[in-house]
Design a protein around this motif. Structure first.
Motif, PDB file in Angstrom:
ATOM      1  N   ARG A 149      50.334  84.724  80.670  1.00 29.63           N
ATOM      2  CA  ARG A 149      49.815  85.896  81.391  1.00 29.63           C
ATOM      3  C   ARG A 149      49.147  86.883  80.425  1.00 29.63           C
ATOM      4  O   ARG A 149      48.091  87.428  80.722  1.00 29.63           O
ATOM      5  CB  ARG A 149      50.936  86.598  82.149  1.00 29.63           C
ATOM      6  N   TRP A 150      49.775  87.116  79.289  1.00 32.55           N
ATOM      7  CA  TRP A 150      49.238  88.030  78.286  1.00 32.55           C
ATOM      8  C   TRP A 150      47.853  87.544  77.855  1.00 32.55           C
ATOM      9  O   TRP A 150      46.892  88.315  77.783  1.00 32.55           O
ATOM     10  CB  TRP A 150      50.177  88.097  77.087  1.00 32.55           C
ATOM     11  N   GLY A 151      47.730  86.240  77.560  1.00 26.52           N
ATOM     12  CA  GLY A 151      46.463  85.675  77.121  1.00 26.52           C
ATOM     13  C   GLY A 151      45.383  85.761  78.189  1.00 26.52           C
ATOM     14  O   GLY A 151      44.239  86.137  77.903  1.00 26.52           O
ATOM     15  N   SER A 209      52.022  88.186  72.537  1.00 24.16           N
ATOM     16  CA  SER A 209      52.844  87.266  73.318  1.00 24.16           C
ATOM     17  C   SER A 209      53.842  88.062  74.139  1.00 24.16           C
ATOM     18  O   SER A 209      54.118  89.222  73.856  1.00 24.16           O
ATOM     19  CB  SER A 209      53.575  86.271  72.416  1.00 24.16           C
ATOM     20  N   GLY A 210      54.327  87.407  75.162  1.00 27.56           N
ATOM     21  CA  GLY A 210      55.308  88.025  76.034  1.00 27.56           C
ATOM     22  C   GLY A 210      56.662  87.374  75.841  1.00 27.56           C
ATOM     23  O   GLY A 210      56.861  86.572  74.934  1.00 27.56           O
ATOM     24  N   GLY A 265      32.646  81.684  72.751  1.00 26.14           N
ATOM     25  CA  GLY A 265      33.991  81.704  73.305  1.00 26.14           C
ATOM     26  C   GLY A 265      35.005  81.888  72.195  1.00 26.14           C
ATOM     27  O   GLY A 265      34.652  82.131  71.043  1.00 26.14           O
ATOM     28  N   VAL A 266      36.251  81.770  72.565  1.00 25.77           N
ATOM     29  CA  VAL A 266      37.342  81.870  71.603  1.00 25.77           C
ATOM     30  C   VAL A 266      38.518  81.078  72.163  1.00 25.77           C
ATOM     31  O   VAL A 266      38.695  80.985  73.376  1.00 25.77           O
ATOM     32  CB  VAL A 266      37.743  83.345  71.353  1.00 25.77           C
ATOM     33  N   GLU A 267      39.284  80.466  71.288  1.00 26.25           N
ATOM     34  CA  GLU A 267      40.541  79.880  71.728  1.00 26.25           C
ATOM     35  C   GLU A 267      41.658  80.825  71.312  1.00 26.25           C
ATOM     36  O   GLU A 267      41.986  80.946  70.132  1.00 26.25           O
ATOM     37  CB  GLU A 267      40.788  78.485  71.155  1.00 26.25           C
ATOM     38  N   TYR A 268      42.172  81.537  72.308  1.00 23.17           N
ATOM     39  CA  TYR A 268      43.290  82.454  72.125  1.00 23.17           C
ATOM     40  C   TYR A 268      44.501  81.586  71.778  1.00 23.17           C
ATOM     41  O   TYR A 268      44.929  80.757  72.575  1.00 23.17           O
ATOM     42  CB  TYR A 268      43.483  83.199  73.439  1.00 23.17           C
ATOM     43  N   SER A 269      45.010  81.739  70.570  1.00 21.23           N
ATOM     44  CA  SER A 269      46.104  80.885  70.102  1.00 21.23           C
ATOM     45  C   SER A 269      47.322  81.739  69.785  1.00 21.23           C
ATOM     46  O   SER A 269      47.293  82.565  68.872  1.00 21.23           O
ATOM     47  CB  SER A 269      45.674  80.108  68.865  1.00 21.23           C
TER      48      SER A 269
END
Length: 133
Positions: A99-101, A90-91, A63-67
Motif C-alpha cells: 500500500r505504501w508503495g 515500508s509499512g 519509470g522506476v522499480e520501487y524496491s
C-alpha cells in the motif's frame, strides 16, 4: 472495433543504472530491433534519464522499480511514467508495504504495477487483493 491496435512493449526493464547489464542506449536498441513499440525503463529506486532515447517510431517511458522489503521479503512495484522519484518506505507487514508503495507511486503521478510477487515467494494474490489503487 477495427480502430483498435495492440502495442508490443515491456513495462519492467533495467539498465546498468541499477542491476541491468547494459546501458540505456543498448537496451533501447535491442527492444526496437526486436519489434517492440515501447519500453519502460524501471531501474531500482532510480530515475534514469530517457529523454535522449526517444524516437519517432519507438517510445521510451521513464519509470522506476520501487524496491522495499517487509518481513525479510522483497516488495517491488513499478511506477510507470512517474514525474519524480517515489519516497521509498515500508509499512507494518507485506500488505501495508505494498500500500505504501502504490500510494508513493500515485503521488509521483505514476501508474503502479506490482512486480513478481512470487520472487522469493514474497506475497500472494490474497495479499495483493487487499491493496486498492
Amino acid at each position: 472495433m477495427s480502430n483498435l491496435r495492440w502495442f508490443k512493449g515491456n513495462t519492467h526493464t533495467h539498465t546498468n543504472n541499477s542491476d541491468g547489464d547494459s546501458p540505456l542506449e543498448d537496451v533501447v536498441r535491442w527492444y526496437r530491433e526486436h519489434g517492440y513499440d515501447f519500453v519502460v525503463i524501471s531501474d531500482h529506486n532510480k530515475l534514469t534519464d530517457v529523454s535522449g532515447a526517444q524516437e519517432d517510431s519507438f517510445t521510451v517511458i521513464r519509470g522506476v522499480e520501487y524496491s522495499a522489503s517487509s518481513e525479510g521479503k522483497p516488495v517491488h512495484i513499478n511506477g510507470l511514467n512517474v514525474s519524480s522519484l517515489p519516497d521509498v518506505g515500508s509499512g507494518e507487514g507485506i500488505v501495508e508495504t505494498i500500500r505504501w508503495g502504490v500510494t508513493a507511486i500515485r503521488e509521483a503521478a505514476g501508474a503502479p504495477q506490482i512486480n513478481h510477487p512470487n520472487f522469493r515467494w514474497a506475497f500472494t494474490d490474497a495479499e495483493m487483493a487487499q491493496v486498492e489503487g
